[in-house]
Design a protein around this motif. Sequence first.
Motif, PDB file in Angstrom:
ATOM      1  N   TRP A   6       0.856  -1.199   0.000  1.00 47.36           N
ATOM      2  CA  TRP A   6       0.000   0.000   0.000  1.00 47.36           C
ATOM      3  C   TRP A   6       0.882   1.235   0.000  1.00 47.36           C
ATOM      4  O   TRP A   6       1.862   1.324   0.739  1.00 47.36           O
ATOM      5  N   CYS A   7       0.509   2.214  -0.832  1.00 48.66           N
ATOM      6  CA  CYS A   7       1.287   3.445  -0.941  1.00 48.66           C
ATOM      7  C   CYS A   7       1.053   4.295   0.303  1.00 48.66           C
ATOM      8  O   CYS A   7      -0.091   4.543   0.695  1.00 48.66           O
ATOM      9  N   ARG A   8       2.139   4.751   0.920  1.00 47.52           N
ATOM     10  CA  ARG A   8       2.035   5.501   2.187  1.00 47.52           C
ATOM     11  C   ARG A   8       1.417   6.885   1.992  1.00 47.52           C
ATOM     12  O   ARG A   8       1.062   7.551   2.977  1.00 47.52           O
ATOM     13  N   HIS A   9       1.306   7.350   0.779  1.00 51.29           N
ATOM     14  CA  HIS A   9       0.698   8.658   0.548  1.00 51.29           C
ATOM     15  C   HIS A   9      -0.735   8.548   0.019  1.00 51.29           C
ATOM     16  O   HIS A   9      -1.654   9.081   0.612  1.00 51.29           O
ATOM     17  N   CYS A  10      -0.935   7.836  -1.106  1.00 50.53           N
ATOM     18  CA  CYS A  10      -2.286   7.792  -1.668  1.00 50.53           C
ATOM     19  C   CYS A  10      -3.095   6.623  -1.114  1.00 50.53           C
ATOM     20  O   CYS A  10      -4.316   6.585  -1.259  1.00 50.53           O
ATOM     21  N   GLY A  11      -2.429   5.661  -0.495  1.00 51.34           N
ATOM     22  CA  GLY A  11      -3.134   4.556   0.141  1.00 51.34           C
ATOM     23  C   GLY A  11      -3.476   3.413  -0.791  1.00 51.34           C
ATOM     24  O   GLY A  11      -3.956   2.371  -0.349  1.00 51.34           O
ATOM     25  N   LEU A  57       6.298   4.179  -1.707  1.00 49.72           N
ATOM     26  CA  LEU A  57       5.397   5.020  -2.495  1.00 49.72           C
ATOM     27  C   LEU A  57       5.167   4.425  -3.879  1.00 49.72           C
ATOM     28  O   LEU A  57       6.052   3.767  -4.429  1.00 49.72           O
ATOM     29  N   CYS A  58       3.981   4.702  -4.428  1.00 51.12           N
ATOM     30  CA  CYS A  58       3.709   4.306  -5.800  1.00 51.12           C
ATOM     31  C   CYS A  58       4.450   5.262  -6.742  1.00 51.12           C
ATOM     32  O   CYS A  58       4.974   6.301  -6.319  1.00 51.12           O
ATOM     33  N   LEU A  59       4.487   4.914  -8.004  1.00 52.97           N
ATOM     34  CA  LEU A  59       5.255   5.696  -8.969  1.00 52.97           C
ATOM     35  C   LEU A  59       4.772   7.146  -9.037  1.00 52.97           C
ATOM     36  O   LEU A  59       5.568   8.082  -9.025  1.00 52.97           O
ATOM     37  N   ASP A  60       3.460   7.346  -9.086  1.00 52.02           N
ATOM     38  CA  ASP A  60       2.913   8.699  -9.190  1.00 52.02           C
ATOM     39  C   ASP A  60       3.278   9.546  -7.970  1.00 52.02           C
ATOM     40  O   ASP A  60       3.681  10.704  -8.096  1.00 52.02           O
ATOM     41  N   CYS A  61       3.135   8.981  -6.784  1.00 53.32           N
ATOM     42  CA  CYS A  61       3.400   9.747  -5.566  1.00 53.32           C
ATOM     43  C   CYS A  61       4.896  10.035  -5.423  1.00 53.32           C
ATOM     44  O   CYS A  61       5.275  11.113  -4.958  1.00 53.32           O
ATOM     45  N   ASN A  62       5.729   9.088  -5.834  1.00 55.75           N
ATOM     46  CA  ASN A  62       7.169   9.295  -5.700  1.00 55.75           C
ATOM     47  C   ASN A  62       7.641  10.447  -6.579  1.00 55.75           C
ATOM     48  O   ASN A  62       8.464  11.264  -6.171  1.00 55.75           O
TER      49      ASN A  62
END
Length: 290
Positions: A6-11, A57-62
């Motif tokens: 799970w992405c720590r920013h977007c979830g 993080l996922c690619l978009d959030c990173n």
Amino acid sequence: MIKVDWCRHCGAEARMTEEHLPPKSAGNAEPITVYNEVNGALKVLRSYDKGHTIPSLCLDCNGGASKRGLPQAYATWREDVFGLLGQSAAAMHAAFGWDHNDLWLLAKSETEAFWLPMEHGRGIAAGGGVSLHPGRIARQVIGMILAVQGTRQLRDERPELIAAYESKGPASLTRHSLHVALADTGTLAYFTDSVLAVTVDRSSQRGPRATPFWAIVFRPFVIMLSEGASAPIEAARIDQWLTYPDNAIFTRADRKTSYPIAHQGNLLVGFLHSGADQVRQAERPSTETV
Ligand SMILES: [Zn+2]
């Protein structure tokens, strides 16, 4: 191997990317070995070729943080603080002849902090040109605290954190406050399963001790997110930096003016935990300043 998590920013559930913590531009680009203390012995947890990273993080959030200039603002802030520490150490050396590293040993007493004013434009190498931006610094700090979480508790139960992190306009943390202190991280920080944890002795703290807090330690900062208004150790509150919109323009000229980072009422506090005993033993004069 990068896994789905799970992405720590977007979830969202997604394939993770390696997030640099602290940012690569903030001195985190070199090979590093992370140790963990197990039963009194140091054990290698993980080695990194290009700085410490966490698959969080996922690619978009990173990629999004860099586009907004968040890591860049944080890196500039850190450089600024190191510059100021260097100046303080030099002044101390000139006045008392002490080694420059003894700056970390300076503390007035166990319960009284060493106060360090942030004044911009000092200790900065010529050139630069990166905008130092209080709103971006605070957002980067929130992003880093969220990125190291091992559980979804902060991400899912405190939506105001993500809202403030992602906000492009003025934002606030309703239930929380953000604090920063300077510290010699050698005695404070350790890694457990890629999550940077911090040990704080709260036995001398006055007032309620039950306030939850989350901390990250990236030299030279201890950064704390508290529930409520107070920090677990003496520190400067910085969540008001979120009142600055993400897209406000701060130029090099602004570094020499007084805005919240530099304001007299918002001094950055360095609480020098590790050196207090040595300072007392040396019976250094209590009136010194740096
Ligand atoms: Zn994401």
